[in-house]
Design a protein around this motif. Structure first.
Motif, PDB file in Angstrom:
ATOM      1  N   PRO A   1     -25.311  70.087 -40.189  1.00 43.79           N
ATOM      2  CA  PRO A   1     -24.556  70.159 -41.445  1.00 43.79           C
ATOM      3  C   PRO A   1     -25.135  71.231 -42.367  1.00 43.79           C
ATOM      4  O   PRO A   1     -26.343  71.342 -42.495  1.00 43.79           O
TER       5      PRO A   1
ATOM      6  N   HIS B   1     -16.689  75.452 -43.311  1.00 41.53           N
ATOM      7  CA  HIS B   1     -17.913  74.759 -42.907  1.00 41.53           C
ATOM      8  C   HIS B   1     -17.772  74.514 -41.406  1.00 41.53           C
ATOM      9  O   HIS B   1     -17.068  73.574 -41.002  1.00 41.53           O
TER      10      HIS B   1
ATOM     11  N   HIS C   1     -19.474  73.152 -39.013  1.00 40.63           N
ATOM     12  CA  HIS C   1     -19.774  71.857 -38.405  1.00 40.63           C
ATOM     13  C   HIS C   1     -18.654  70.852 -38.683  1.00 40.63           C
ATOM     14  O   HIS C   1     -18.351  70.007 -37.850  1.00 40.63           O
ATOM     15  N   LEU C   2     -18.012  70.976 -39.850  1.00 39.20           N
ATOM     16  CA  LEU C   2     -16.914  70.066 -40.178  1.00 39.20           C
ATOM     17  C   LEU C   2     -15.658  70.414 -39.397  1.00 39.20           C
ATOM     18  O   LEU C   2     -14.997  69.550 -38.818  1.00 39.20           O
TER      19      LEU C   2
ATOM     20  N   GLN D   1     -15.926  69.300 -35.975  1.00 42.91           N
ATOM     21  CA  GLN D   1     -15.724  67.860 -35.816  1.00 42.91           C
ATOM     22  C   GLN D   1     -14.240  67.498 -35.870  1.00 42.91           C
ATOM     23  O   GLN D   1     -13.752  66.699 -35.064  1.00 42.91           O
TER      24      GLN D   1
ATOM     25  N   ILE E   1     -11.436  66.496 -43.828  1.00 39.87           N
ATOM     26  CA  ILE E   1     -12.063  67.804 -43.579  1.00 39.87           C
ATOM     27  C   ILE E   1     -11.080  68.942 -43.854  1.00 39.87           C
ATOM     28  O   ILE E   1     -11.402  69.920 -44.535  1.00 39.87           O
TER      29      ILE E   1
ATOM     30  N   ASP F   1     -11.970  69.214 -47.812  1.00 37.14           N
ATOM     31  CA  ASP F   1     -13.108  70.127 -47.716  1.00 37.14           C
ATOM     32  C   ASP F   1     -12.679  71.589 -47.623  1.00 37.14           C
ATOM     33  O   ASP F   1     -13.415  72.479 -48.020  1.00 37.14           O
TER      34      ASP F   1
END
Lengths: 159, 255
Positions: B98, B141, B143-144, B147, B220, B224
Motif C-alpha cells: 500500500p 494507486h 495496489h488498489l 485489487q 476503489i 479512491d
C-alpha cells in the motif's frame, strides 16, 4: 584506459547464487576483473581502495540497501557507473535511486543476460569516457593557465 | 462510505490481508532463485556452443548427441523458468505494498497481471482473451487498482460454472481509460441487479465469499479514483463489468 588495465566490475548481492551466475556469465563472455561481495560493507571497502568501472548492486541486503551502497560508491568514485539489479518491485525506490545516486540502469530480476552484458559494457564505456573527459578538462585547465601566464608576461613586457 | 462489517467478514478480510502480505514477500523470495536459474540456463547454452567448437572437428556422433540432449533440456528449462517468472511478476504487481502516493501506470499491465493470477485458479476450465488498446498511463494507486481488477476477474471466473471465457479489454475514452471484464457465466438475475453493488450481496455459499468484493471494487474505482463502475448482464449469458478511471487523479480533499 590510461593504465591499460582490464575493466573492473563490482557485483554485490546477499545471494551467493546470483553472484555465481553473473560472474560465470562475465567470465565466459567478457574480459573483466570481477569482484563479488555478499556483504555490502566489504564492497564499500573495496571501492575505497580500488578503481572500479561498474558497480552492480542488489537492492534489499542486510546492513545496507543497494541505494545506500551506490551512494557510497558515488561519493568515492563519481565517474564510475552504477547499476541496480533488484527483485524488489518497488518502482518508487528505483526513481529515488535514479535521482539520488545517478543510477545508470535499473534492472529487475529475473534479468536477461544479453541485456545485462550490454548494460555493463555500456557502463564500462561510459566510465572510460567520463574519466577521459575529466583528464581532458584538467589538461585544458593547465593549458589555459599557462596561456594566461604567458599573456600576463607578454603584457608586462610590452607595457 | 460507511461500511458496517460483520465480525465474520472482518475475520475473513484479516485472513486475506495476512495472506496478501505474505504473498508479496514470497514473490520477492522467488526473484533471486528464478533469476539465477534462468541466467544459468542461458550460460549453459553458451557453454555448449563453446564445447562443441572445442571438440575436434568433425565432432564424434556421440558428442553431438549428448550436446543436443543438453540443448533440449535447456530449452524446456527456459519455458518452465519463464512461466515461473511471469507468475512472480504478476504476483508482485498484485501484491504491491500500500502506497499513499499517486503513480502513473500502464493499466494494460495491471489488467494482464490480474488475468495471469486468476488463470492459475481457473486453469483448463476458462479461456482468457485480451483486447488491449493503446492507452496512456493512468494516475492511480496501483495496489488498489490491482485489487479491484483482481476482484472483478476472480468474480468473473466464479460466475462461470463449467467451461467458459473471460475477455478483458481497455480503450482510451476521452480523459479516462475504459476497462471491461466480460464473462460467459450465468449472469445476474434481473431482480438481483440493483443489489449487486451493495454491501454484503453474494450468491456464493457461506465461506466462499464475503459479499464485500464488488463493494471494495466500487469504493476503489469511484471514491479512491473518481471513476465510474457499471455492468450489463443477461441471465444465462454472462456479465460485463465496465470501469472508467480518469487519466488524471481527482484527488480527494486539499492537495
Amino acid at each position: 584506459m590510461a593504465e591499460n588495465r582490464k575493466p573492473s566490475i563490482v557485483l554485490v548481492d546477499d545471494e551467493e547464487m546470483i553472484l555465481t551466475s553473473i560472474r560465470t556469465l562475465l567470465m565466459l563472455e567478457a574480459d573483466y576483473d570481477v569482484a563479488c561481495f555478499t556483504n555490502p560493507l566489504e564492497a564499500v571497502e573495496h571501492l575505497e581502495k580500488n578503481p572500479v568501472d561498474v558497480t552492480v548492486s542488489d537492492y534489499l541486503m542486510p546492513g545496507m540497501t543497494g541505494i545506500q551502497l551506490l551512494a557510497e560508491a558515488k561519493r568515492r568514485q563519481p565517474e564510475a557507473t552504477r547499476v541496480l539489479l533488484t527483485g524488489h518491485a518497488d518502482k518508487a525506490s528505483a526513481i529515488k535511486a535514479i535521482n539520488e545516486v545517478g543510477l545508470f540502469q535499473y534492472l529487475e530480476k529475473p534479468w536477461d543476460n544479453a541485456q545485462l552484458l550490454l548494460v555493463i559494457q555500456q557502463g564500462v564505456e561510459r566510465t572510460e569516457l567520463l574519466r577521459e573527459l575529466r583528464q581532458k578538462i584538467m589538461e585544458l585547465d593547465t593549458a589555459n593557465s599557462t596561456l594566461k601566464n604567458t599573456q600576463a608576461r607578454l603584457l608586462k613586457a610590452f607595457l | 462510505m460507511n461500511v458496517d462489517i460483520q465480525e465474520e467478514q472482518l475475520l475473513e478480510l484479516q485472513r486475506q490481508a495476512t495472506l496478501g502480505h505474505l504473498l508479496a514477500s514470497v514473490a520477492h523470495e522467488f526473484s533471486a532463485p528464478i533469476g539465477s536459474i534462468l541466467s544459468n540456463r542461458d550460460v549453459e547454452l553458451r557453454l555448449l556452443d563453446r564445447i562443441e567448437k572445442a571438440v575436434a572437428e568433425p565432432a564424434p556422433e556421440r558428442v553431438k548427441e549428448l550436446v543436443s540432449s543438453c540443448r533440449e533440456l535447456a530449452r524446456v528449462d527456459q519455458i518452465a523458468g519463464e512461466r515461473i517468472s511471469r507468475l512472480v511478476r504478476s504476483l508482485k504487481t498484485a501484491a504491491r505494498v500500500p502506497d499513499p502516493e499517486w503513480h502513473r501506470v500502464n493499466v494494460n499491465e495491471v489488467v494482464d497481471s490480474a488475468l495471469q493470477l486468476a488463470k492459475t485458479e481457473f486453469r483448463g476450465r476458462i479461456a482468457v482473451e485480451t483486447d488491449f488498446g493503446p492507452v496512456p498511463e493512468v494516475e492511480c494507486h496501483p495496489h488498489l487498482l490491482s485489487q479491484a481488477l483482481l476482484n472483478l476477474v476472480t468474480n468473473a471466473g466464479h460466475a462461470i460454472a463449467g467451461t467458459g471465457k473471460i475477455t478483458a479489454g481497455t480503450r482510451q475514452e476521452g480523459d479516462a481509460v475504459h476497462i471491461w471484464i466480460a464473462d460467459t457465466g450465468q449472469g445476474i438475475r434481473e431482480e438481483d441487479q440493483a443489489k449487486v453493488l451493495q454491501q454484503g450481496f453474494t450468491t456464493k455459499p457461506v465461506g466462499a465469499g464475503t459479499g464485500l468484493g464488488l463493494l471494495i471494487v466500487r469504493r476503489i474505482v469511484a471514491e479512491d479514483h473518481g471513476g465510474s463502475i457499471g455492468f450489463e448482464s443477461a441471465w444465462g449469458h454472462g456479465t460485463t463489468f465496465h470501469i472508467r478511471i480518469p487519466l488524471q487523479a481527482k484527488r480527494k480533499g486539499v492537495e
